[in-house]
Motif scaffolding. Structure first.
Motif, mmCIF file in Angstrom:
data_model
loop_
_atom_site.group_PDB
_atom_site.id
_atom_site.type_symbol
_atom_site.label_atom_id
_atom_site.label_comp_id
_atom_site.label_asym_id
_atom_site.label_seq_id
_atom_site.Cartn_x
_atom_site.Cartn_y
_atom_site.Cartn_z
ATOM 1 N N ASP A 157 45.302 33.154 40.007
ATOM 2 C CA ASP A 157 44.285 33.032 38.965
ATOM 3 C C ASP A 157 43.362 34.243 38.995
ATOM 4 O O ASP A 157 43.123 34.829 40.046
ATOM 5 C CB ASP A 157 43.440 31.778 39.183
ATOM 6 C CG ASP A 157 44.272 30.505 39.136
ATOM 7 O OD1 ASP A 157 45.231 30.453 38.349
ATOM 8 O OD2 ASP A 157 43.963 29.575 39.897
ATOM 9 N N THR A 158 42.806 34.575 37.830
ATOM 10 C CA THR A 158 41.840 35.671 37.722
ATOM 11 C C THR A 158 40.544 35.123 37.152
ATOM 12 O O THR A 158 40.555 34.393 36.166
ATOM 13 C CB THR A 158 42.369 36.787 36.796
ATOM 14 O OG1 THR A 158 43.618 37.253 37.301
ATOM 15 C CG2 THR A 158 41.388 37.951 36.722
ATOM 16 N N TYR A 159 39.444 35.483 37.788
ATOM 17 C CA TYR A 159 38.123 35.066 37.333
ATOM 18 C C TYR A 159 37.305 36.318 37.031
ATOM 19 O O TYR A 159 37.185 37.206 37.871
ATOM 20 C CB TYR A 159 37.419 34.242 38.422
ATOM 21 C CG TYR A 159 38.190 33.007 38.784
ATOM 22 C CD1 TYR A 159 38.034 31.837 38.058
ATOM 23 C CD2 TYR A 159 39.107 33.026 39.823
ATOM 24 C CE1 TYR A 159 38.765 30.706 38.370
ATOM 25 C CE2 TYR A 159 39.843 31.904 40.141
ATOM 26 C CZ TYR A 159 39.671 30.746 39.413
ATOM 27 O OH TYR A 159 40.402 29.633 39.718
ATOM 28 N N TRP A 160 36.753 36.366 35.833
ATOM 29 C CA TRP A 160 35.939 37.503 35.410
ATOM 30 C C TRP A 160 34.480 37.090 35.485
ATOM 31 O O TRP A 160 34.081 36.088 34.915
ATOM 32 C CB TRP A 160 36.295 37.905 33.977
ATOM 33 C CG TRP A 160 37.710 38.346 33.865
ATOM 34 C CD1 TRP A 160 38.786 37.573 33.565
ATOM 35 C CD2 TRP A 160 38.221 39.658 34.075
ATOM 36 N NE1 TRP A 160 39.933 38.313 33.575
ATOM 37 C CE2 TRP A 160 39.612 39.612 33.879
ATOM 38 C CE3 TRP A 160 37.627 40.879 34.415
ATOM 39 C CZ2 TRP A 160 40.422 40.725 34.009
ATOM 40 C CZ3 TRP A 160 38.443 41.987 34.532
ATOM 41 C CH2 TRP A 160 39.813 41.910 34.330
ATOM 42 N N CYS A 174 37.744 38.498 40.313
ATOM 43 C CA CYS A 174 38.258 37.861 41.517
ATOM 44 C C CYS A 174 39.635 37.301 41.205
ATOM 45 O O CYS A 174 39.821 36.638 40.184
ATOM 46 C CB CYS A 174 37.319 36.728 41.947
ATOM 47 S SG CYS A 174 38.011 35.660 43.215
ATOM 48 N N CYS A 175 40.594 37.595 42.067
ATOM 49 C CA CYS A 175 41.904 36.963 41.968
ATOM 50 C C CYS A 175 42.063 36.050 43.171
ATOM 51 O O CYS A 175 41.620 36.374 44.273
ATOM 52 C CB CYS A 175 43.013 38.004 41.954
ATOM 53 S SG CYS A 175 43.181 38.846 40.381
ATOM 54 N N GLN A 215 41.985 35.324 48.582
ATOM 55 C CA GLN A 215 41.160 35.784 47.468
ATOM 56 C C GLN A 215 40.890 37.267 47.667
ATOM 57 O O GLN A 215 40.803 37.749 48.799
ATOM 58 C CB GLN A 215 39.849 35.009 47.462
ATOM 59 C CG GLN A 215 38.834 35.503 46.469
ATOM 60 C CD GLN A 215 37.584 34.650 46.485
ATOM 61 O OE1 GLN A 215 37.674 33.428 46.562
ATOM 62 N NE2 GLN A 215 36.437 35.270 46.420
ATOM 63 N N ASP A 245 38.342 40.287 45.736
ATOM 64 C CA ASP A 245 37.421 40.728 44.695
ATOM 65 C C ASP A 245 37.587 42.233 44.511
ATOM 66 O O ASP A 245 37.800 42.958 45.480
ATOM 67 C CB ASP A 245 35.975 40.450 45.083
ATOM 68 C CG ASP A 245 35.688 38.967 45.240
ATOM 69 O OD1 ASP A 245 36.471 38.147 44.725
ATOM 70 O OD2 ASP A 245 34.682 38.630 45.878
#
Length: 111
Positions: free
Chosen positions: A55-58, A67-68, A77, A79
Motif C-alpha cells: 500500500d502507498t500512503y500520501w 509511505c509504502c 514500512q 518512508d
C-alpha cells in the motif's frame, strides 16, 4: 545508492516476487530479454505492489513524504521524501515500494 546496494535490493525484491534469480546489469533478466527493475520502472513497481499487496500512503503536501507498507502483513514500512513534482513523487514511490518488497524478500539493510 551504490550499484551493490541496488543489486541487493533487486535480488530481494525478485525473491519476494518469486522471480528467477538472475541479475544482469540494471535489472533482472526475464524472458525475451526484458529487464525487470521496479526501482526505475513504474510498471514493474505497480505489478510488484499488486503481487505483494504493498500500500502507498500520501501525506499532506507540506510534508512531501509518502509511505509504502506491506498491507497483508504490516510488518515492513518505508518512508521516502519527494520534491512535490510528479516525477519526484513517482521516483519516491518506486524506491519506497521497492524497499518494502526487498524487506519482504529478506533484505535487512537500509538505504
Amino acid at each position: 545508492m551504490t550499484p551493490d546496494k541496488k543489486r541487493a535490493i533487486l535480488e530481494a525484491t525478485a525473491r519476494a516476487c518469486g522471480l528467477p534469480k538472475h541479475v544482469d546489469g540494471m535489472g533482472f533478466e526475464q524472458p525475451h530479454h526484458y529487464k525487470w527493475n521496479p526501482i526505475y520502472n513504474s510498471a514493474d513497481t505497480a505489478n510488484m505492489c499488486a503481487k505483494l499487496d504493498i500500500d502507498t500512503y500520501w501525506f499532506p503536501k507540506k510534508n512531501l513524504v509518502l509511505c509504502c507498507r506491506d498491507g497483508a502483513r504490516t510488518r515492513y514500512q518505508h518512508d521516502e521524501k519527494h520534491d512535490g513534482t510528479p516525477e519526484g513523487k513517482e521516483a519516491a514511490w518506486r524506491l519506497a515500494a521497492s524497499m518494502v518488497a526487498a524487506k519482504v524478500g529478506g533484505y535487512t539493510d537500509d538505504i
